[in-house]
Design an enzyme around this catalytic site. Structure first.
Site, PDB file in Angstrom:
ATOM      1  N   GLY A   1       0.366  -1.385   0.010  1.00 23.39           N
ATOM      2  CA  GLY A   1       0.112   0.215  -0.077  1.00 23.39           C
ATOM      3  C   GLY A   1       0.862   0.954  -0.190  1.00 23.39           C
TER       4      GLY A   1
ATOM      5  N   ASP B   1      -4.962   9.645  14.988  1.00 30.34           N
ATOM      6  CA  ASP B   1      -4.905   9.090  13.548  1.00 30.34           C
ATOM      7  C   ASP B   1      -5.641   8.202  13.504  1.00 30.34           C
ATOM      8  OD1 ASP B   1      -4.755  10.021  10.824  1.00 30.34           O
ATOM      9  OD2 ASP B   1      -3.295   9.270  10.600  1.00 30.34           O
TER      10      ASP B   1
END
Length: 661
Positions: free
Chosen positions: A354, A472
């Site tokens: 990714g 996050d």
């Protein structure tokens, strides 16, 4: 006045004085006036105060009979639950003295509906929420002078200490006659003996007691490695060791196993030290000559890397652990670039897992066959360098089942590399936003994932040595192992809070739109409740199968949060649930999770629950959930912050915020 009357009066005075003050340690080890639950700043009402006073009186009078007692007083919403535990080597009078002093101190120091206090000889806890038989680890370490690093052979000392503590822990947990309390001693050298003590509250199971103690050992290693003494306190277990006998019980005398092969002759030791030193000197000399021949020209990036290595090597630069240990730690080894290149087939595209805001992630296989995930940070990104440093010094020592484990690191030439354990089931976003994959997962798996994320956050917020805010949290930062166990990852923007720090304001708002709490997005204000907000958004996304960040494109509502809130108020909450879950799912459990999600996204951070309370709610206890208040509905225009184009906006900055009225 006759002699008998005078004697009786003197005896009464002595008993009064004994019962008025603790016999050992007039000051508590630690006091926590919030105890991990959401509390109000308002004054306590008289009914709750009356219940609390009566509770503390009962604990004082009944606990000395057995050394442990828990009870509840009153009716909701002013019902209060309490528990007291005396150290296993105390007598009834000492126990009563300590519990009484602890109760008085709580009344003086805490104006809250939940609190806990630890003295040397007892601990007392109360809460508006029932916590009996629940093992929730919240390790606290006690700063003392003996926690200076004064042991000459720290590695051997730690081995002997762990041998002692693990033996007496098994004894405390599984020997019913010990009442979850055990002491022991073991020779560290001819002159020195280590004395250890472990104890659990008697309302938890044997396995939970051992689990609590094992987690405490991890914190003990972090705070007190090679120190002459150390103490870790938790709600359900306590651990202590000293180089002197500090308890009154007869401790179990253990002998640390040694072998004859361990006894080296003096000449063997000298040889073993001298030869590597000579070899190292030759290698260093060769490197110096090579660098001079090469010219030694460094660009700005290499200077940044060199500065980073120097910073990591400076113990003053790292508050969480000494970097000198980190650089050579077996727990976080430094890997050569050549090894990582070979493991990832030179970062081949076929191994790419990714793309993130700070770089790419690749699958790799080490020479021993171990699968890894390698985060290759952007070569010219200062943010990437900051994230790299933050992740190493922040989570290198964190160990929890629901946190992804950092297993190594590397920095060489222009490469900055973080090596993690490999997660074969990728991240949560691949699961919940893919219609085909959603059909292959049942609600039980989703529920376990929600619980895993909650336990990971609880560890960061309350159970680790420091209060850590992730900042996050989102589905792409929740990874799934081969058993679909959720593991929180990506701590590049995480921050450590001080012991008494609850909020922080930053001028640079960095995070991911759709998961940032309104107070963080608009004011730069973040706290543990910011993570709770993100967690609530994830719950709603799991239940609905829809993304919050793109939901505003529909005509149903400005965003997913507003849509959930509208359906909840209209009594149409079943319409929010993904139809795929409706077929084989206990709907009551899904609706309860939806309710919890709405509590987590409330606009006012004070209204949001803590993660410890969330876990209580997820545990299925018969607790009435409060009605949620409206969430904040906001949208924003996004601006990238010095990063390559990616579909994963992990480091975006708020440009403007509009609140619809």
């Amino acid at each position: 006045m006759d002699k008998n009357a005078l004697s009786a009066m003197l005896l009464f005075i002595i008993i009064f004085l004994v019962l008025s003050t603790p016999s050992k340690g007039s000051d508590p080890f630690y006091t926590d006036c919030s105890n991990g639950t959401s509390t109000s700043n308002d004054s306590l009402d008289s009914l709750f105060e009356n219940n609390l006073n009566l509770l503390l009186e009962n604990l004082t009078s009944i606990t000395p009979l057995t050394g442990f007692y828990n009870t509840s007083i009153g009716e909701n919403p002013d019902r209060v639950h309490g528990q007291a535990l005396c150290r296993g080597d105390t007598n009834a009078i000492t126990c009563q003295t300590c519990v009484k002093a602890a109760g008085q101190r709580l009344l003086e120091a805490c104006n809250s509906r939940s609190a806990i206090i630890w003295y040397e000889l007892c601990q007392v806890r109360y809460s508006i929420q029932s916590f009996f038989s629940m093992q929730v680890y919240t390790g606290k370490y006690v700063d003392r002078e003996t926690q200076g690093k004064n042991i000459s052979n720290p590695d051997h000392f730690n081995e002997v200490l762990m041998y002692l503590l693990r033996n007496i822990s098994n004894e405390a947990a599984y020997d019913a006659s010990k009442l979850m309390f055990a002491t022991g001693e073991v020779k560290f050298s001819q002159e020195e003996t280590i004395y250890g003590l472990v104890q659990c509250t008697r309302d938890i199971k044997e396995a939970d007691c051992l689990s609590c103690l094992n987690q405490a050992f991890g914190d003990l290693h972090g705070c007190c490695y090679a120190s002459q003494g150390g103490i870790i306190l938790s709600r359900n277990c306590n651990v202590r060791y000293e180089l002197y006998s500090f308890y009154d019980a007869s401790g179990n005398l253990l002998t640390y196993p040694t072998s004859k092969g361990d006894k080296w002759q003096g000449w063997m030791i000298a040889l073993a030290v001298t030869i590597p030193t000579l070899v190292l000197m030759v290698l260093i000399g060769s490197c110096v000559v090579y660098q001079r021949q090469k010219g030694g020209q460094e660009d700005d990036e290499k200077k940044s890397q060199l500065a980073l290595l120097q910073e990591l090597a400076s113990p003053k630069a790292i508050s969480m652990t000494q970097a000198s240990e980190l650089m050579s730690s077996e727990e976080l080894p430094f890997l050569d670039l050549s090894i990582i290149r070979a493991a990832t087939d030179n970062f081949a595209d076929t191994n790419k897992l990714g793309q993130g805001g700070f770089g790419s992630v690749y699958k790799g296989v080490l020479p021993d066959g171990k699968e890894i995930a390698v985060k290759r940070l952007s070569r010219k990104s200062w943010q990437g360098l900051e994230e790299f440093k933050n992740e190493i010094i922040l989570i290198a020592k964190l160990q929890h089942r629901n946190l992804v484990r950092l297993v190594g690191w590397g920095i060489e030439e222009e490469e900055k590399l973080l090596i993690y354990e490999f997660m074969p089931n990728k991240s949560l976003d691949f699961l919940i936003f893919d219609s085909e994959r959603r059909t292959q997962v049942d609600w039980k798996t989703y529920f376990n994932i929600i619980g895993g994320i909650a336990r990971g956050l609880l560890y960061l917020h309350e159970d680790s040595r420091f209060k850590i805010i992730h900042r996050d949290l989102k589905p792409s930062n929740v990874l799934l192992d081969h058993e679909m166990v959720a593991k929180i990852s990506d701590f590049g923007m995480a921050r450590i809070f001080g012991e008494n720090q609850n909020t922080y304001i930053t001028r640079r708002v960095a995070g991911t739109f759709g998961y940032m709490s309104p107070e963080y997005a608009m004011e730069g204000l973040f706290s543990i409740k910011s993570d709770v907000f993100s967690f609530g958004v994830i719950i709603l996304e799991i239940i609905s199968g829809k993304k919050n960040s793109g939901f505003y494109l529909t005509e149903l509502a400005p965003n997913l949060l507003a849509y959930a809130w509208r359906l909840w108020n209209e009594g149409k909450e079943l319409e929010f649930i993904d139809p795929l879950l409706m077929e084989t799912t206990p709907i009551e459990e899904v609706v309860r999770c939806l309710h919890i999600g709405l509590l987590c996204i409330q606009e006012d951070p004070e209204d949001r629950p803590t993660m410890s309370f969330v876990l209580v709610l997820l545990g299925g206890e018969p607790i009435d959930l409060p009605e949620p208040k409206p969430p904040a509905f906001f949208t924003s225009k996004m601006v990238s912050v010095n990063r390559p184009l990616t579909t994963d906006p992990s480091v975006d900055q708020i440009d403007s915020i509009i609140l619809p009225r």
